[in-house]
Every structure is written in C-alpha cells, then in structure tokens.
Design an enzyme around this catalytic site. Structure first.
Site, PDB file in Angstrom:
ATOM      1  N   TYR A 319       0.854  -1.223   0.066  1.00  0.00           N
ATOM      2  CA  TYR A 319      -0.042   0.055  -0.007  1.00  0.00           C
ATOM      3  C   TYR A 319       0.899   1.191   0.015  1.00  0.00           C
ATOM      4  CZ  TYR A 319      -4.361   2.643   1.218  1.00  0.00           C
ATOM      5  OH  TYR A 319      -5.447   3.663   1.657  1.00  0.00           O
ATOM      6  N   CYS A 320       0.769   2.182  -1.254  1.00  0.00           N
ATOM      7  CA  CYS A 320       1.133   3.504  -0.923  1.00  0.00           C
ATOM      8  C   CYS A 320       2.940   3.291  -1.139  1.00  0.00           C
ATOM      9  CB  CYS A 320       1.028   4.267   0.213  1.00  0.00           C
ATOM     10  SG  CYS A 320       1.531   5.968  -0.016  1.00  0.00           S
ATOM     11  N   VAL A 321       3.521   3.753  -0.114  1.00  0.00           N
ATOM     12  CA  VAL A 321       5.000   3.843  -0.086  1.00  0.00           C
ATOM     13  C   VAL A 321       5.417   2.195  -0.069  1.00  0.00           C
ATOM     14  CG1 VAL A 321       5.147   4.171   2.358  1.00  0.00           C
ATOM     15  CG2 VAL A 321       7.004   4.771   0.947  1.00  0.00           C
ATOM     16  N   GLY A 323       4.036  -0.097  -1.227  1.00  0.00           N
ATOM     17  CA  GLY A 323       4.104  -0.768  -2.748  1.00  0.00           C
ATOM     18  C   GLY A 323       5.211  -0.393  -3.511  1.00  0.00           C
TER      19      GLY A 323
END
Length: 586
Positions: A319-321, A323
C-alpha cells in the site's frame, strides 16, 4: 460547557462579554506559561514566500497579460455589482458557482454576505488564472507557484474569519460569544498537542474499537511486528496473503471498524492473512534506509510467512510507499532467482515512476530538503505530524480550513469518526530513509531507471519483474494520482491487471462491498496511455474487492485446514494488534 443564557440586556451583555474576555485572557496566560519552553516553528518552512515573490516578479514581466486579466476582471466585477444593484438586470458571472464553504443558508439570507461570497469567488478565480502558465518559470517553479497561490487564495476565504462568516456571527449572537471561548479552548489544546484535532480522539482506542480483528503477533524485530489473523473458515487457500501497509501511517487503516476492515473481509474469503505492523521510528532506527525496509522488513516478513505456512510462495499487497518498496523487493528477488517466493503482488495506490507524481512534487526540491534536514538535525527521525500536515495541505479546504471554522470559530464539539482518528494517529519515519526516498525516488526518479538504484547490493531493474500483478489506483487520489499508479503497468513484464477505483487514496481502497459505494473501471487490455485506458474501460458499480478476490483465488491453490496463529514453530508473542501500533505521538 453550560448552554448560553437568553439574550441579555445591554448592561448584562457588557458584563458577560467582560467575563468572557477575562476568561479567555486567563486561558491564554495559563497556556503560554505551560508552553513557554516550546520553540515556535518557522512561519515559512516550505519557502512559500520566496516562491510567491518569484511568481509575482515573473508575472509582472508580462504586463500585457496582466492588463488583459485586469480588464476582464473589471468587466466581470461591474456585472457582479450590477446584478446586486438591480436584481435580474444582469446575471452574476459567479452566481451559480457551487462551493461547499458557502453552502449554509446564512450566506444567501443577507445580500451583503452573498455579495462578499461572490466577490471572493470572482477575485480568487482571476488570481488563480494569473498564476497559471507564468512565463519565465521552469515546470517545477510553475507547479509550486500554482500550489502556493491556491493555498493563499483558500486561506483568504471570508468563511475562515469570524467577522466575515455569517454562520459564525449568528452562532456568536446565539451563545453570547461562548462559541469563541470554546473554540479558543480547542485551539490551545491542539497547539499543546502539536496538531489539529479532527475528531473526538477519546471515542476510539486501538485494540478496543479499531484494529480489533482477532489474531496474534507471531514474529517481531526492530522494524515490525508480524500479525497472523485467526481464521473464520474451516478451510483456507494454501497460498497465504502478506500485507505491507505504509510505515508513514498505522496499519489499521485496513482494519478499522468490523464493517470497514479489509483484513477481516480477506480472512472471511478463506485467506490466511498476515500484516506487518511497523515500528514508530525512534533512535533505534537511526540507520534505517530502503535496504532495511526491503531486507530486514519485507523479505524477512515474507520468509517468516513461508516458514509458518510451509508453502513455497505467498501473495503480497503493498500500500502506497510500501507498494513502491515492494516493487524494489520483487526486483531483488528476481535478481537472486527467488521470484517464485511471491505468487502475486497487489499494489494499492502505489507509484514507481514519479514523472507525474502530482502535487506532492511541490515539496521535492533542495529548499524543502534543506528544511527537512533542519527538522531532523537533533533527532534521527522526522516527526509524523510534519508529514501529516503536508498531506493535509493537498486538500486544505477539507482537511484544514473546515476544521478551523467548525472547531475554533463555531466551537463545535469534535465528532467521533474512526477514519479521522486513524488520520491523526501519526507515525515518525527514519530521517535517513525519508531523505533518500525523496531524493532518489521522487526527485531523481531512479527506481524506474535500470541500475539507477542498488538495494542489498543488487542493481534494481523493474523490467525483470514478471510476478503477476494486480494494480489499483484511485480516480480522485491526490497523493498517488491514478495516472501515476498506472505507470506500474509499463514497469513490469509479467501478467498485469489494472483497476481504477472511484474516490481517492483512502476511500478508494477502504470500500467494503457492504457499503455499496462508488464504482470501479476495468479493461481486458492495458493501453500504453492512461487516458486511453479511461476511454475504453468498463464501469462496475460498488466495491472492487470482489474483482480482486476473483483474480486472486485461482492463483491461491487448493483448500487446506485452517491455520491457527501461534500453533507452529513461531509461537504467539501477544494478541493482535500488538504493542508497536499503540505507540502515539503527542
């Protein structure tokens, strides 16, 4: 606080206002006596004033453009004035503009405030237009200029000031000024905490009514605790699921209330679910960089999950960073010949190519990096409240000014809202990692350049990643724009599916099927350009979660007996959600 009395006679009103003034003065004196050792932050840590001056100088260098704008503005201003002097004679140029800052009836009840509203909207439109495409500035300077001009315009809205907001004036009259005293009380409490509160934080507690999906912590090191969740089905898919949430936030965004919890829902689908709960950065993480989050973090967690479940591979979510980091991890595993450890990779609003990273790019320049260096000069981590304010500035009307009005001017009580409680539960991040992430990945965009970065001694080449990937982007994402997330489809060489979800960075992800909200778009083809995907994609109402499990299930192997956390070699350390997630700032 007691309800305000009925309107008083003049002498009584004077006495009441004198009392309120005295009480507010006493509150301020008590506040500053407690806070006198607190250093005041810089009034302009992001260099907004310098950008403003640069933009104004560049704009003045093109006087003809300014004269044209001024002429158009005067014409519209006269039309606006005429529409109020002689109603129905001339349509107002901004009369039909809808803006939720002025949605209250009080703005339309009095012509003076309606005129003030429309005058502001008209002027702000021209100020924003004047800040667009200023000649003499490079692309980054233009982006910064637009951003900070909009911050100024939003801050100057008449809705943000007590004397120009009819709703505040009405409330002040009704309460005899008690709302302003209550707002002052809220403001000083927030200043003491070092952050603006958005919700009743006493209404929630991690492990009591958020982050309550049952499970056990089955492994921990200095970077993370690994939580394994208790099964709710007799049989589970053979391939487990390991979720990497971002360490710039707490993991329980994916485990809010039971109705909203992605983790609980994934367990109910027959998956053995693990999640990393990251350590809030302190002096013990002073040396941590991307290498540590890949090796000591994601690869260690992955190997532990495989050992616990006795499988050769696991599904992963970043998720986000997290990812972004997962992409680097996949490249490391591919280079080592260990790509098969990851059966599939799902990316929630993640980016690897920062060439179109959106408004966050405003904060990535040498001046901002120097400021970050000063903020972390006396400690090896960045205070999470600074990062939270940065994200809030991307939607300042919704996440800053609306709370200034409601909490400080109108004096409303804080409403309980689990998502806002999570949003206020900030996390510190290691300063070394943060600086290198902004410089190497955001500013220099090295992650998508083969060999541009070296992680754990391995030159990173994302084109070697052939892991099946499910890539999700949010249509209204202001942190990781959907067109930026879409670039993941070009970064890898393996099988890929892209889903464009309705809403933004949080609500676009946390959208359970039971809510029956929003929609998502899919396509059987992945054009090179994001705009072409949007043009050809088919819309489906509701949550994209069922689409994801339909994609994942055929890749998850046969069903096996449900796995009980702590029953194998990795014994339970403590109940979920564990200690790490309960550490709070301020």
């Amino acid at each position: 606080m007691a309800e305000a009395p009925a309107p008083a006679q003049p002498i009584e009103a004077f006495q009441k206002w004198t009392e309120l003034a005295g009480r507010s003065q006493q509150m301020m004196l008590e506040f500053w006596s407690k806070e006198q050792g607190t250093a005041l932050p810089s009034l302009d840590p992001l260099g907004a004033m310098a950008t403003w001056q640069l933009a104004m100088s560049a704009a003045m260098a093109d006087p003809q453009r300014l004269l044209t704008l001024q002429s158009r503005y005067m014409t519209d201003a006269m039309a606006l004035w005429q529409s109020f002097l002689v109603p129905g004679s001339t349509p107002s140029p901004v009369g039909a503009v809808k803006d939720k800052r002025f949605a209250g009836e009080a703005w339309q009840e009095a012509p003076a405030f309606d005129f003030l509203r429309q005058s502001y909207l008209l002027a702000s439109n021209y100020i924003l237009e004047a800040g667009n495409d200023i000649e003499g500035l490079d692309a980054h300077e233009k982006t910064r200029a637009r951003f900070f001009i909009k911050q100024f315009v939003d801050a100057m809205s008449p809705s943000n000031f007590a004397l120009t907001n009819p709703e505040v004036l009405k409330k002040t009259a009704e309460t005899g000024g008690a709302n302003l005293l209550k707002g002052l009380e809220h403001m000083m409490a927030d200043m003491s905490a070092g952050r603006m509160k958005m919700t009743d934080e006493n209404a929630f507690e991690v492990g009591r009514n958020v982050a309550v999906t049952p499970g056990k912590v089955v492994f921990e090191n200095r970077l993370f605790q690994l939580i394994q969740y208790s099964p709710t089905t007799a049989k589970v898919y053979k391939t487990p699921l390991l979720i990497f949430p971002p360490w710039i936030n707490k993991f329980y965004i994916l485990d809010l209330t039971a109705e909203k919890s992605f983790i609980r829902w994934a367990v109910e689908q027959g998956l053995t679910v693990f999640v990393t709960s990251w350590k809030n950065a302190d002096a013990s993480l002073a040396d941590v960089t991307l290498d540590h989050y890949v090796g000591e973090g994601q690869i260690t967690a992955l190997d532990t999950v495989l050992d616990i479940c006795g499988t050769n591979s696991a599904h992963t979510i970043g998720y986000c960073v997290a990812g972004t980091t997962l992409a680097a991890t996949l490249a490391v595993l591919a280079a080592r010949g260990e790509a098969d450890k990851v059966r599939s990779a799902t990316f929630f609003t993640a980016q690897v190519d920062m060439s179109e990273c959106g408004e966050l790019g405003v904060f990535i320049d040498n001046a901002t990096l120097d400021t970050l260096g000063k903020l972390t000069a006396d400690k090896p981590w960045l205070d999470g409240r600074n990062m939270a304010m940065t994200f809030n500035m991307l939607r300042s009307n919704d996440l800053i000014w609306s709370y200034v009005v409601n909490n400080y001017l109108i004096g409303k009580d804080y409403m309980p809202f689990d998502l806002l409680y999570w949003n206020s539960d900030a996390t510190n991040v290691p300063a070394l990692w943060h600086r290198s992430y902004l410089e190497d990945i955001y500013r220099d965009n090295l992650l998508v350049k083969p060999g541009g970065l070296t992680v754990l001694g391995v030159p990173i080449d994302l084109t070697r990643v052939a892991t099946p990937s499910y890539i999700q982007g949010g249509k209204e994402d202001h942190i990781a724009p959907a067109r930026s997330a879409y670039k993941l489809t070009s970064a890898f060489t393996g099988e890929k599916r892209f889903v464009l979800a309705g809403s933004g960075h949080i609500a676009g992800v946390v959208n359970p099927p039971s809510a029956k909200k929003y929609q998502y778009w899919t396509s059987d083809t992945l054009p090179e350009r994001f705009d072409d995907f949007v043009a050809s994609a088919a819309e489906t109402k509701g949550s994209w979660w069922p689409d994801w499990i339909a994609w994942l299930a055929p890749r998850s192997g046969a069903k096996v007996a449900a796995r009980v956390p702590g029953s194998g070699a990795h014994k339970a350390i403590e109940d979920a959600p564990g200690r790490y997630v309960k550490e709070r700032i301020g």
